[in-house]
Design a protein around this motif. Structure first.
Motif, PDB file in Angstrom:
ATOM      1  N   ALA A  26       7.443   2.059 -13.563  1.00  0.00           N
ATOM      2  CA  ALA A  26       7.878   3.117 -12.652  1.00  0.00           C
ATOM      3  C   ALA A  26       6.770   3.496 -11.680  1.00  0.00           C
ATOM      4  O   ALA A  26       6.894   4.471 -10.952  1.00  0.00           O
ATOM      5  CB  ALA A  26       8.307   4.334 -13.458  1.00  0.00           C
ATOM      6  N   CYS A  27       5.684   2.720 -11.665  1.00  0.00           N
ATOM      7  CA  CYS A  27       4.522   3.064 -10.826  1.00  0.00           C
ATOM      8  C   CYS A  27       4.713   2.700  -9.362  1.00  0.00           C
ATOM      9  O   CYS A  27       3.985   3.174  -8.506  1.00  0.00           O
ATOM     10  CB  CYS A  27       3.269   2.383 -11.369  1.00  0.00           C
ATOM     11  N   THR A  28       5.669   1.826  -9.075  1.00  0.00           N
ATOM     12  CA  THR A  28       5.942   1.450  -7.695  1.00  0.00           C
ATOM     13  C   THR A  28       7.437   1.209  -7.536  1.00  0.00           C
ATOM     14  O   THR A  28       8.114   0.812  -8.490  1.00  0.00           O
ATOM     15  CB  THR A  28       5.141   0.189  -7.288  1.00  0.00           C
ATOM     16  N   LYS A  29       7.943   1.449  -6.361  1.00  0.00           N
ATOM     17  CA  LYS A  29       9.363   1.232  -6.086  1.00  0.00           C
ATOM     18  C   LYS A  29       9.636  -0.222  -5.721  1.00  0.00           C
ATOM     19  O   LYS A  29      10.767  -0.666  -5.745  1.00  0.00           O
ATOM     20  CB  LYS A  29       9.805   2.158  -4.959  1.00  0.00           C
ATOM     21  N   THR A  30       8.598  -0.970  -5.373  1.00  0.00           N
ATOM     22  CA  THR A  30       8.732  -2.361  -4.962  1.00  0.00           C
ATOM     23  C   THR A  30       8.543  -3.273  -6.169  1.00  0.00           C
ATOM     24  O   THR A  30       7.534  -3.161  -6.864  1.00  0.00           O
ATOM     25  CB  THR A  30       7.660  -2.706  -3.906  1.00  0.00           C
ATOM     26  N   PRO A  31       9.496  -4.170  -6.442  1.00  0.00           N
ATOM     27  CA  PRO A  31       9.287  -5.125  -7.537  1.00  0.00           C
ATOM     28  C   PRO A  31       8.089  -6.023  -7.222  1.00  0.00           C
ATOM     29  O   PRO A  31       7.932  -6.490  -6.093  1.00  0.00           O
ATOM     30  CB  PRO A  31      10.579  -5.939  -7.566  1.00  0.00           C
ATOM     31  N   LEU A  32       7.252  -6.256  -8.218  1.00  0.00           N
ATOM     32  CA  LEU A  32       6.042  -7.061  -8.008  1.00  0.00           C
ATOM     33  C   LEU A  32       6.056  -8.326  -8.859  1.00  0.00           C
ATOM     34  O   LEU A  32       5.007  -8.849  -9.222  1.00  0.00           O
ATOM     35  CB  LEU A  32       4.801  -6.213  -8.306  1.00  0.00           C
ATOM     36  N   ASP A  33       7.256  -8.840  -9.154  1.00  0.00           N
ATOM     37  CA  ASP A  33       7.356 -10.056  -9.964  1.00  0.00           C
ATOM     38  C   ASP A  33       6.820 -11.272  -9.227  1.00  0.00           C
ATOM     39  O   ASP A  33       6.282 -12.178  -9.837  1.00  0.00           O
ATOM     40  CB  ASP A  33       8.809 -10.299 -10.379  1.00  0.00           C
ATOM     41  N   GLY A  34       6.987 -11.315  -7.921  1.00  0.00           N
ATOM     42  CA  GLY A  34       6.415 -12.363  -7.085  1.00  0.00           C
ATOM     43  C   GLY A  34       5.387 -11.725  -6.170  1.00  0.00           C
ATOM     44  O   GLY A  34       5.230 -10.503  -6.152  1.00  0.00           O
ATOM     45  N   TRP A  35       4.676 -12.535  -5.399  1.00  0.00           N
ATOM     46  CA  TRP A  35       3.671 -11.981  -4.483  1.00  0.00           C
ATOM     47  C   TRP A  35       4.323 -11.056  -3.481  1.00  0.00           C
ATOM     48  O   TRP A  35       5.384 -11.360  -2.946  1.00  0.00           O
ATOM     49  CB  TRP A  35       2.930 -13.094  -3.749  1.00  0.00           C
ATOM     50  N   GLN A  36       3.673  -9.934  -3.209  1.00  0.00           N
ATOM     51  CA  GLN A  36       4.113  -8.958  -2.218  1.00  0.00           C
ATOM     52  C   GLN A  36       2.885  -8.437  -1.480  1.00  0.00           C
ATOM     53  O   GLN A  36       1.794  -8.398  -2.044  1.00  0.00           O
ATOM     54  CB  GLN A  36       4.778  -7.745  -2.900  1.00  0.00           C
ATOM     55  N   SER A  37       3.094  -8.003  -0.252  1.00  0.00           N
ATOM     56  CA  SER A  37       2.059  -7.203   0.388  1.00  0.00           C
ATOM     57  C   SER A  37       1.973  -5.923  -0.427  1.00  0.00           C
ATOM     58  O   SER A  37       2.997  -5.397  -0.864  1.00  0.00           O
ATOM     59  CB  SER A  37       2.435  -6.874   1.829  1.00  0.00           C
ATOM     60  N   GLN A  38       0.771  -5.444  -0.661  1.00  0.00           N
ATOM     61  CA  GLN A  38       0.631  -4.279  -1.521  1.00  0.00           C
ATOM     62  C   GLN A  38       1.441  -3.115  -0.959  1.00  0.00           C
ATOM     63  O   GLN A  38       1.196  -2.677   0.166  1.00  0.00           O
ATOM     64  CB  GLN A  38      -0.830  -3.882  -1.665  1.00  0.00           C
ATOM     65  N   PRO A  39       2.423  -2.620  -1.722  1.00  0.00           N
ATOM     66  CA  PRO A  39       3.297  -1.564  -1.200  1.00  0.00           C
ATOM     67  C   PRO A  39       2.596  -0.211  -1.130  1.00  0.00           C
ATOM     68  O   PRO A  39       1.728   0.104  -1.945  1.00  0.00           O
ATOM     69  CB  PRO A  39       4.442  -1.526  -2.217  1.00  0.00           C
ATOM     70  N   THR A  45      -5.284   4.304  -6.450  1.00  0.00           N
ATOM     71  CA  THR A  45      -6.287   4.955  -7.296  1.00  0.00           C
ATOM     72  C   THR A  45      -5.984   4.777  -8.780  1.00  0.00           C
ATOM     73  O   THR A  45      -6.844   5.011  -9.621  1.00  0.00           O
ATOM     74  CB  THR A  45      -6.409   6.463  -6.976  1.00  0.00           C
ATOM     75  N   GLN A  46      -4.765   4.359  -9.114  1.00  0.00           N
ATOM     76  CA  GLN A  46      -4.385   4.092 -10.507  1.00  0.00           C
ATOM     77  C   GLN A  46      -4.897   2.739 -10.983  1.00  0.00           C
ATOM     78  O   GLN A  46      -4.844   2.455 -12.178  1.00  0.00           O
ATOM     79  CB  GLN A  46      -2.860   4.107 -10.665  1.00  0.00           C
ATOM     80  N   LEU A  47      -5.353   1.886 -10.077  1.00  0.00           N
ATOM     81  CA  LEU A  47      -5.742   0.532 -10.446  1.00  0.00           C
ATOM     82  C   LEU A  47      -7.235   0.437 -10.717  1.00  0.00           C
ATOM     83  O   LEU A  47      -8.050   0.977  -9.977  1.00  0.00           O
ATOM     84  CB  LEU A  47      -5.346  -0.446  -9.341  1.00  0.00           C
ATOM     85  N   ARG A  48      -7.561  -0.291 -11.787  1.00  0.00           N
ATOM     86  CA  ARG A  48      -8.955  -0.503 -12.187  1.00  0.00           C
ATOM     87  C   ARG A  48      -9.153  -2.000 -12.393  1.00  0.00           C
ATOM     88  O   ARG A  48      -8.428  -2.634 -13.164  1.00  0.00           O
ATOM     89  CB  ARG A  48      -9.216   0.253 -13.495  1.00  0.00           C
ATOM     90  N   GLU A  49     -10.134  -2.565 -11.697  1.00  0.00           N
ATOM     91  CA  GLU A  49     -10.394  -4.000 -11.827  1.00  0.00           C
ATOM     92  C   GLU A  49     -11.044  -4.277 -13.180  1.00  0.00           C
ATOM     93  O   GLU A  49     -12.043  -3.666 -13.538  1.00  0.00           O
ATOM     94  CB  GLU A  49     -11.285  -4.513 -10.698  1.00  0.00           C
TER      95      GLU A  49
END
Length: 130
Positions: A26-39, A45-49
């Protein structure tokens, strides 16, 4: 530089992440199953490498893609082959909210820069040699 993750480590991380967060994200409205431009709907800020698939001893990773059959780069079912483009240039990122893992890299062209993202799915990881 982030820690290099070999394929075995990537598989272990993907397995653990899928066990923690088996349902839909539920963190993004865009499905990220395949490559996408970052929505824009994904709060960066929720992402940590947590690591990289870019091996520091490989100064010029290949641009060869691993796409068997009729799959293309954008396909949700395209394999995740860490030794092939674009995976060999990706960072592995964890969402602090849901615990899912994502692959990210920057696609650069003559007149643009595009930050791309794809969900890491265990079932799609393939350890194939060049």
């Amino acid at each position: 530089m982030p820690e290099y993750l070999d394929t075995a480590t990537l598989i272990a991380l993907a397995r653990a992440a899928e066990a923690r967060a088996p349902g839909p994200c539920a963190c993004t409205k865009t499905p990220l199953d395949g490559w996408q431009s970052q929505p824009l709907s994904l709060d960066e800020t929720q992402l940590r490498e947590i690591g990289t698939l870019l091996h520091e001893e490989d100064p010029e990773p290949t641009f060869a893609e691993y796409l068997p059959g009729k799959l293309d780069y954008w396909s949700a079912g395209a394999p995740i082959a860490p030794r092939y483009f674009p995976y060999n240039r990706c960072g592995v990122w964890e969402c602090s909210s849901c615990g899912r893992l994502y692959l990210r890299y920057t696609e650069g062209g003559g007149y643009f820069v595009d930050r791309r993202i794809r969900a890491l799915r265990l079932a799609l990881i393939e350890d194939v040699s060049l």
